[in-house]
Design a protein around this motif. Structure first.
Motif, mmCIF file in Angstrom:
data_model
loop_
_atom_site.group_PDB
_atom_site.id
_atom_site.type_symbol
_atom_site.label_atom_id
_atom_site.label_comp_id
_atom_site.label_asym_id
_atom_site.label_seq_id
_atom_site.Cartn_x
_atom_site.Cartn_y
_atom_site.Cartn_z
ATOM 1 N N ALA A 111 61.304 -20.846 -22.809
ATOM 2 C CA ALA A 111 59.972 -20.540 -23.498
ATOM 3 C C ALA A 111 60.001 -20.904 -24.617
ATOM 4 O O ALA A 111 58.684 -21.581 -25.400
ATOM 5 N N ARG A 112 60.872 -20.516 -25.582
ATOM 6 C CA ARG A 112 60.876 -20.721 -27.135
ATOM 7 C C ARG A 112 60.666 -22.210 -27.492
ATOM 8 O O ARG A 112 59.826 -22.626 -28.145
ATOM 9 N N GLY A 113 61.478 -22.861 -26.804
ATOM 10 C CA GLY A 113 61.351 -24.456 -27.243
ATOM 11 C C GLY A 113 60.089 -25.136 -26.846
ATOM 12 O O GLY A 113 59.768 -26.018 -27.388
ATOM 13 N N ARG A 114 59.672 -24.676 -25.564
ATOM 14 C CA ARG A 114 58.386 -25.284 -24.968
ATOM 15 C C ARG A 114 57.211 -24.809 -25.979
ATOM 16 O O ARG A 114 56.297 -25.737 -26.215
ATOM 17 N N ALA A 115 57.336 -23.519 -26.508
ATOM 18 C CA ALA A 115 56.040 -23.316 -27.449
ATOM 19 C C ALA A 115 56.202 -23.783 -28.632
ATOM 20 O O ALA A 115 54.986 -24.697 -29.037
ATOM 21 N N ASP A 116 57.243 -23.982 -29.229
ATOM 22 C CA ASP A 116 57.426 -24.750 -30.280
ATOM 23 C C ASP A 116 56.935 -26.431 -30.192
ATOM 24 O O ASP A 116 56.387 -26.851 -31.124
ATOM 25 N N ALA A 117 57.399 -27.018 -29.084
ATOM 26 C CA ALA A 117 56.790 -28.287 -28.808
ATOM 27 C C ALA A 117 55.297 -28.445 -28.863
ATOM 28 O O ALA A 117 54.656 -29.276 -29.230
ATOM 29 N N LEU A 118 54.626 -27.464 -28.166
ATOM 30 C CA LEU A 118 53.226 -27.154 -28.122
ATOM 31 C C LEU A 118 52.625 -26.854 -29.530
ATOM 32 O O LEU A 118 51.498 -27.418 -29.795
ATOM 33 N N TYR A 119 53.246 -26.323 -30.225
ATOM 34 C CA TYR A 119 52.625 -26.171 -31.676
ATOM 35 C C TYR A 119 52.809 -27.455 -32.529
ATOM 36 O O TYR A 119 51.977 -27.546 -33.224
ATOM 37 N N GLU A 120 53.533 -28.193 -32.004
ATOM 38 C CA GLU A 120 53.736 -29.849 -32.796
ATOM 39 C C GLU A 120 52.490 -30.378 -31.993
ATOM 40 O O GLU A 120 51.771 -31.255 -33.054
ATOM 41 N N ARG A 121 52.373 -30.503 -30.918
ATOM 42 C CA ARG A 121 51.117 -31.071 -30.346
ATOM 43 C C ARG A 121 49.759 -30.672 -30.693
ATOM 44 O O ARG A 121 48.853 -31.206 -30.788
ATOM 45 N N TYR A 122 49.605 -29.223 -30.845
ATOM 46 C CA TYR A 122 48.305 -28.615 -31.166
ATOM 47 C C TYR A 122 48.467 -27.800 -32.628
ATOM 48 O O TYR A 122 48.784 -26.413 -32.435
#
Length: 235
Positions: A111-122
């Motif tokens: 979860a944490r890694g995927r959320a951080d990746a989405l913060y970079e996208r959005y």
């Protein structure tokens, strides 16, 4: 092989009620496909049936070549389908970050890694990660809802009326976000009332009337068809 194939779908909300009356659609890899039609035609019912929220009375649904007709919503999510409903698609009393982390229910360790990746996208979500979701604007909530769907790393995104209730500028921004997501490799199947705008960004579209597929074609072709414009696109 089609990414998604729906053949002769019959479904409804009661023992005798049939909203879908033999609907058939397909989504090919890499496509944006939009379903349009009048209110009550069965468009959102179709998406719920694809997502596994509504069982078929008859017909078949295949995803990536596998028959998922009897799979429930959790099984469809595990198979790679992500459904973003029109309403109640975020948890208003949770923060943006909590919404994202909660959405990684299939693989909580990631979860944490995927959320951080989405913060970079959005980046907008990153600046508001500690805000309650209910404080976001309508367009921001829709971006969050899409990001929540992406937390499961799906292979097909299902969007039900993503621009409903948005201002014209917010709707344009959301369509841009959908196109960008698609260019990054995510196929999209969406239902939309803003038919002209949706077809303009779609590879193909379907017209559903009274639970049946009445027309299919390239997005630009459907948008230019005089009969479809007269019946569904305002002239």
């Amino acid at each position: 092989m089609s990414l998604l194939s729906v053949e002769g779908a019959v479904a409804g909300y009661g023992a005798a009620e049939e909203i879908l009356k033999g609907t058939s659609i397909r989504v090919e890899p890499g496509e944006i496909v939009t379903v349009i039609g009048p209110n009550g035609a069965g468009k959102s019912t179709l998406l719920k049936a694809v997502a596994g929220l509504l069982p078929l009375k008859s017909g078949h649904i295949a995803f990536e070549g596998n028959d998922v007709t009897r799979e429930n919503a959790l099984g469809r999510a595990r198979a790679g389908l992500a459904f973003v409903p029109q309403e109640r698609n975020v948890f208003g009393t949770l923060t943006v970050d909590e919404n994202l982390v909660t959405s990684a229910f299939l693989w909580p360790a990631a979860a944490r890694g995927r959320a951080d990746a989405l913060y970079e996208r959005y980046p907008m979500l990153a600046t508001k990660r500690r805000q309650l979701a209910r404080t976001l604007s309508g367009g921001q909530r829709q971006i969050l809802a899409m990001a929540m769907g992406l937390m499961t790393e799906p292979r097909l995104m299902l969007l039900d009326e993503p621009t409903a209730g948005l201002s014209p500028s917010a709707a344009d921004d959301l369509f841009d976000a959908i196109v960008t997501l698609n260019k990054e490799g995510m196929p999209v199947l969406m239902v939309e009332q803003h038919a002209v705008e949706a077809l303009a960004v779609s590879h193909r579209g379907y017209v559903v009337v009274s639970g049946r597929t009445e027309a299919e074609g390239a997005g630009e072709q459907l948008a230019a068809d005089p009969d479809i414009r007269r019946l569904f696109l305002g002239g």
